[in-house]
Write a protein that holds these residues in place. Structure first.
Motif, PDB file in Angstrom:
ATOM      1  N   PHE A 171      27.219  51.036  26.261  1.00  0.00           N
ATOM      2  CA  PHE A 171      27.377  49.719  27.097  1.00  0.00           C
ATOM      3  C   PHE A 171      28.191  50.169  28.423  1.00  0.00           C
ATOM      4  CE2 PHE A 171      29.671  46.092  28.499  1.00  0.00           C
ATOM      5  CZ  PHE A 171      28.641  45.117  28.824  1.00  0.00           C
ATOM      6  N   VAL A 175      27.530  50.269  32.515  1.00  0.00           N
ATOM      7  CA  VAL A 175      28.184  49.431  33.647  1.00  0.00           C
ATOM      8  C   VAL A 175      29.157  50.531  34.491  1.00  0.00           C
ATOM      9  CG1 VAL A 175      30.054  47.901  33.820  1.00  0.00           C
ATOM     10  CG2 VAL A 175      28.602  47.448  31.895  1.00  0.00           C
ATOM     11  N   SER A 179      28.188  51.021  38.636  1.00  0.00           N
ATOM     12  CA  SER A 179      29.003  50.776  39.523  1.00  0.00           C
ATOM     13  C   SER A 179      29.221  52.009  40.348  1.00  0.00           C
ATOM     14  CB  SER A 179      30.060  49.986  39.284  1.00  0.00           C
ATOM     15  OG  SER A 179      30.923  50.497  38.047  1.00  0.00           O
ATOM     16  N   ILE A 216      34.986  44.009  33.458  1.00  0.00           N
ATOM     17  CA  ILE A 216      33.574  43.644  32.558  1.00  0.00           C
ATOM     18  C   ILE A 216      33.617  44.333  31.355  1.00  0.00           C
ATOM     19  CG2 ILE A 216      31.137  44.009  32.579  1.00  0.00           C
ATOM     20  CD1 ILE A 216      31.218  43.128  35.560  1.00  0.00           C
ATOM     21  N   PHE A 220      33.716  42.142  27.791  1.00  0.00           N
ATOM     22  CA  PHE A 220      32.632  42.108  26.956  1.00  0.00           C
ATOM     23  C   PHE A 220      32.977  42.927  25.639  1.00  0.00           C
ATOM     24  CE2 PHE A 220      30.507  40.339  30.303  1.00  0.00           C
ATOM     25  CZ  PHE A 220      29.495  39.783  29.728  1.00  0.00           C
ATOM     26  N   ILE A 223      35.662  40.767  23.295  1.00  0.00           N
ATOM     27  CA  ILE A 223      34.858  39.626  22.614  1.00  0.00           C
ATOM     28  C   ILE A 223      34.170  39.971  21.747  1.00  0.00           C
ATOM     29  CG2 ILE A 223      33.260  37.657  23.126  1.00  0.00           C
ATOM     30  CD1 ILE A 223      34.358  37.535  25.855  1.00  0.00           C
ATOM     31  N   GLY A 279      38.829  35.803  25.624  1.00  0.00           N
ATOM     32  CA  GLY A 279      37.833  35.372  26.506  1.00  0.00           C
ATOM     33  C   GLY A 279      38.524  34.883  27.927  1.00  0.00           C
ATOM     34  N   PHE A 283      38.445  35.913  31.817  1.00  0.00           N
ATOM     35  CA  PHE A 283      37.546  35.309  32.704  1.00  0.00           C
ATOM     36  C   PHE A 283      38.469  34.894  33.761  1.00  0.00           C
ATOM     37  CE2 PHE A 283      34.140  34.518  29.327  1.00  0.00           C
ATOM     38  CZ  PHE A 283      33.062  35.239  29.973  1.00  0.00           C
ATOM     39  N   TYR A 287      37.342  35.952  37.657  1.00  0.00           N
ATOM     40  CA  TYR A 287      36.984  35.319  38.389  1.00  0.00           C
ATOM     41  C   TYR A 287      38.001  34.808  39.429  1.00  0.00           C
ATOM     42  CZ  TYR A 287      32.481  34.836  36.352  1.00  0.00           C
ATOM     43  OH  TYR A 287      31.141  35.148  35.895  1.00  0.00           O
TER      44      TYR A 287
ATOM     45  N   PHE B 125      29.767  28.181  34.309  1.00  0.00           N
ATOM     46  CA  PHE B 125      30.834  28.823  33.534  1.00  0.00           C
ATOM     47  C   PHE B 125      30.832  28.345  32.288  1.00  0.00           C
ATOM     48  CE2 PHE B 125      35.106  28.637  31.792  1.00  0.00           C
ATOM     49  CZ  PHE B 125      35.395  29.801  31.760  1.00  0.00           C
ATOM     50  N   MET B 132      30.981  33.685  24.415  1.00  0.00           N
ATOM     51  CA  MET B 132      32.063  34.055  23.524  1.00  0.00           C
ATOM     52  C   MET B 132      31.960  33.846  22.326  1.00  0.00           C
ATOM     53  SD  MET B 132      35.599  33.888  25.684  1.00  0.00           S
ATOM     54  CE  MET B 132      35.378  32.272  26.825  1.00  0.00           C
ATOM     55  N   TRP B 172      22.731  34.685  33.153  1.00  0.00           N
ATOM     56  CA  TRP B 172      23.894  35.085  33.778  1.00  0.00           C
ATOM     57  C   TRP B 172      23.199  36.200  34.704  1.00  0.00           C
ATOM     58  CZ3 TRP B 172      28.174  38.890  32.577  1.00  0.00           C
ATOM     59  CH2 TRP B 172      29.063  38.875  33.420  1.00  0.00           C
ATOM     60  N   MET B 285      21.740  46.790  35.519  1.00  0.00           N
ATOM     61  CA  MET B 285      22.974  46.339  35.416  1.00  0.00           C
ATOM     62  C   MET B 285      23.877  46.230  36.638  1.00  0.00           C
ATOM     63  SD  MET B 285      25.007  46.153  32.898  1.00  0.00           S
ATOM     64  CE  MET B 285      24.567  45.738  31.256  1.00  0.00           C
ATOM     65  N   LEU B 286      23.260  47.443  37.609  1.00  0.00           N
ATOM     66  CA  LEU B 286      23.810  47.508  38.997  1.00  0.00           C
ATOM     67  C   LEU B 286      23.912  46.026  39.856  1.00  0.00           C
ATOM     68  CD1 LEU B 286      24.831  49.323  41.373  1.00  0.00           C
ATOM     69  CD2 LEU B 286      22.594  49.598  41.925  1.00  0.00           C
ATOM     70  N   ALA B 289      25.262  42.776  36.765  1.00  0.00           N
ATOM     71  CA  ALA B 289      26.665  42.503  36.039  1.00  0.00           C
ATOM     72  C   ALA B 289      27.678  42.962  36.951  1.00  0.00           C
ATOM     73  CB  ALA B 289      26.663  43.356  34.745  1.00  0.00           C
ATOM     74  N   VAL B 290      27.537  44.074  37.703  1.00  0.00           N
ATOM     75  CA  VAL B 290      28.675  44.571  38.360  1.00  0.00           C
ATOM     76  C   VAL B 290      28.891  44.024  39.923  1.00  0.00           C
ATOM     77  CG1 VAL B 290      29.575  46.955  39.199  1.00  0.00           C
ATOM     78  CG2 VAL B 290      28.001  46.765  37.117  1.00  0.00           C
TER      79      VAL B 290
END
Lengths: 292, 292
Positions: A171, A175, A179, A216, A220, A223, A279, A283, A287, B125, B132, B172, B285-286, B289-290
């Motif tokens: 995972f 990610v 990136s 990220i 994740f 959690i 969490g 978050f 954010y 949100f 979670m 999301w 993913m790119l 999520a990122v």
């Protein structure tokens, strides 16, 4: 006009319907249950006991041990998954021919069924027949059978950490890889022309670009690793003794082996609170200022 | 002349470090490859071995492969002949929940990305926050609720439950994909006489297709691998493959050949999907999520 204003709410309402029925309502019900003394198989005979379950749970040294193990397990696995994930992603981030196949292979453990992974690793960790001890005997000359991975409390903890890291490092790789591929090439090129060495480039260009990805992964994995159940259930089932008796295992056994639904419920609420604390902190950072 | 020699030397040095670098990289990649693949290959190996061969120390490098384990898996020896039944249950549950998640997630993601409405930030949100919720926290109340609702040992219960678990994730991710697509594209299509819906289906839907595929694969695999709920909410009729895994730890001892062959079969759908769409997964993913 009025219809137009209601329209978006109408579009997202099915999602909330699912979340309310299957996540929010059961959670509230769980909190409610934790104030009752309930035998799982006779839920109709519940008696209100107030905070008794919480007192019982928090005065039980076994539970404190569970909480400690869960936090330690989460800390170790998240750090390892983060570091290994970044290292593997950096290795894979090149335009060699055939690297795509490698990427796919590296992602495979992520898709393996955790319950089966646990069972398979049980065989790999086996003191007498496992390949891990065999390899250790080849490389370090440790005699097969000396390291009883799943029988020794300390080694068993290492075993569940390694198995979980194997299962979910992909995972982090995914990610980070995504990136890394998104980093623009120009700043790196111009830094190279200015004579920066690879470590400087990584420290001052790559790493800042990776900050969101790191957050990220941290969010994740924290959690999800707080709640890890499948792998541990099938690998050690909390044993030997209570060496790997994480909170998730404790909740499951309390409710479904000893049928103490109220007690297990209180424990579950505590796990929920721990998860929410982590969490919300993450978050909040992710954010920035949250405008809610 | 001296200058030339120096130039020659430095270029040689550069070449050497280049070779060394490649060598180290290849070594690193090999270690990563072994780490990722060894447990899976080992499982494959055990699945093709007779019981005697599997328990040999040192491990046999060469052996006569036998399909005995797979034959037993499909006949009555393992799982009492219910393997195909469990496999189909897993497929139904995973495809069912994947489809609902894909549909609602795409609609939700599109809505949150394109519409401004009161409380939209809070709602989006709260969707992420609901991710979670640890399943192990919900398992006690849901066990009681599902029994009350008469959905015990019912595939529908699993489909809905997994949908609720995976919806935050798919919404999301889909929001991320739609965010990436410039609104101008849709607007210019609408200037050319397309309706909003028409613009979505003619333009946006094509552009978000990779993300849509990636999200769907993830939700499929998450449902396919889920153990805890399937284990507790089903007995035989609706039991999934993951939930059936503990059956192989019989009273006579663990059937390694059975676990290995079942593990390989359980990994197959994920492998096929990944081989088919691994580039979408990373691209997904790119985008999803990122980049935020």
């Amino acid at each position: 006009m009025k219809l137009k204003r209601v329209y978006p709410y109408f579009l997202v309402s099915p999602i909330f319907l699912f979340l309310v029925i299957f996540l929010v309502y059961p959670t509230l019900y769980q909190v409610y249950l934790s104030f009752y003394d309930i035998y799982l198989l006779r839920p109709d005979k519940a008696t209100y006991v107030g905070l008794t379950n919480y007192f019982k749970v928090l005065s039980d040294p076994n539970v404190i041990h569970s909480i400690y193990l869960t936090l330690l397990f989460t800390f170790l696995t998240v750090i390892l998954e983060l570091v290994l994930g970044l290292a593997i992603a950096l290795l894979l981030d090149r335009s060699w021919k055939g690297i795509g196949i490698l990427e796919t292979i590296v992602l495979l453990p992520f898709f393996a069924m955790p319950i089966v992974s646990g069972l398979v690793w049980k065989f790999l960790w086996d003191a007498d027949w496992g390949i891990i001890n065999y390899l250790l005997s080849l490389i370090f000359g440790i005699k097969i059978g000396t390291l009883n991975w799943l029988g020794d409390p300390n080694l068993a903890f290492i075993a569940i950490v390694v198995t979980e890291v194997w299962n979910h490092t992909p995972f982090a790789v995914l990610v980070f890889l995504a990136s890394l591929k998104a980093i623009p090439i120009q700043p790196i090129e111009s830094a190279k022309i200015d004579g920066a060495n690879p470590i400087q480039i990584f420290r001052h260009i790559t790493l800042p670009f990776l900050t969101p990805a790191i957050l990220i992964v941290l969010t994740f994995r924290t959690i999800f690793n707080l709640r890890v159940f499948d792998v541990i259930y099938s690998l050690t089932a909390g044993g030997p003794g209570n060496a790997t008796y994480l909170m998730s295992i404790n909740i499951y056994f309390s409710a479904f082996r000893y049928y103490q639904a109220g007690y297990g419920g209180a424990l579950a609420v505590i796990l929920l609170i721990i998860t929410l604390i982590f969490g919300l902190i993450y978050f909040k950072i992710l954010y920035g200022k949250l405008e809610v | 002349m001296e200058k030339l020699i120096r130039l020659y030397k430095t270029s040689r040095k550069k070449k050497m470090t280049g070779v060394l670098k490649t060598l180290l990289l290849v070594m690193g990649l090999t270690i990563v490859l072994i780490w990722s693949l060894l447990p899976i290959l080992w499982t494959l190996r055990i699945s093709l071995m007779s019981k005697v061969d599997a328990f040999s120390m040192p491990p046999k490098l060469f052996f006569y492969p036998t399909f005995e384990n797979y034959i037993k898996l499909f006949s009555k020896a393992y799982f009492g002949g219910r393997f195909i039944h469990y496999f189909i249950n897993s497929l139904i549950v995973s495809i069912g929940s994947m489809s609902i998640c894909a549909l609602l997630g795409a609609i939700g993601g599109y809505t949150f990305s394109r519409y401004k409405f009161k409380g939209d930030k809070f709602l989006s949100f709260s969707i992420i926050a609901s991710r979670m919720m640890p399943p192990v926290v919900l398992v006690i109340p849901l066990f009681l609720l599902i029994k009350n609702w008469g959905l015990y040992d019912n595939l529908i219960a699993l489909i809905f439950q997994y949908t609720a678990f995976n919806l935050p994730f798919s919404t999301w991710m889909m929001k991320g994909f739609v965010d990436e697509i410039p609104v101008d594209l849709e607007e210019s299509a609408m200037v050319d006489g397309c309706s909003k819906l028409g613009a979505f289906f003619r333009i946006t839907s094509y552009l978000i297709a990779p993300g849509f595929i990636a999200t769907s694969i993830y939700t499929f695999i998450l449902s396919w691998n889920e153990f805890l709920f399937a284990f507790i909410m089903t007995s035989t009729k609706a039991k999934t493959l993951a939930a059936a895994a503990p059956e192989l730890i019989g009273e006579v001892g663990v059937e390694w050949g059975a676990i290995a062959s079942m593990g390989i079969c359980a990994l197959l759908p994920a492998v096929i999907l990944t081989l088919f769409a691994s580039r979408y997964l990373i691209k997904g993913m790119l985008l999803g999520a990122v980049k935020r």
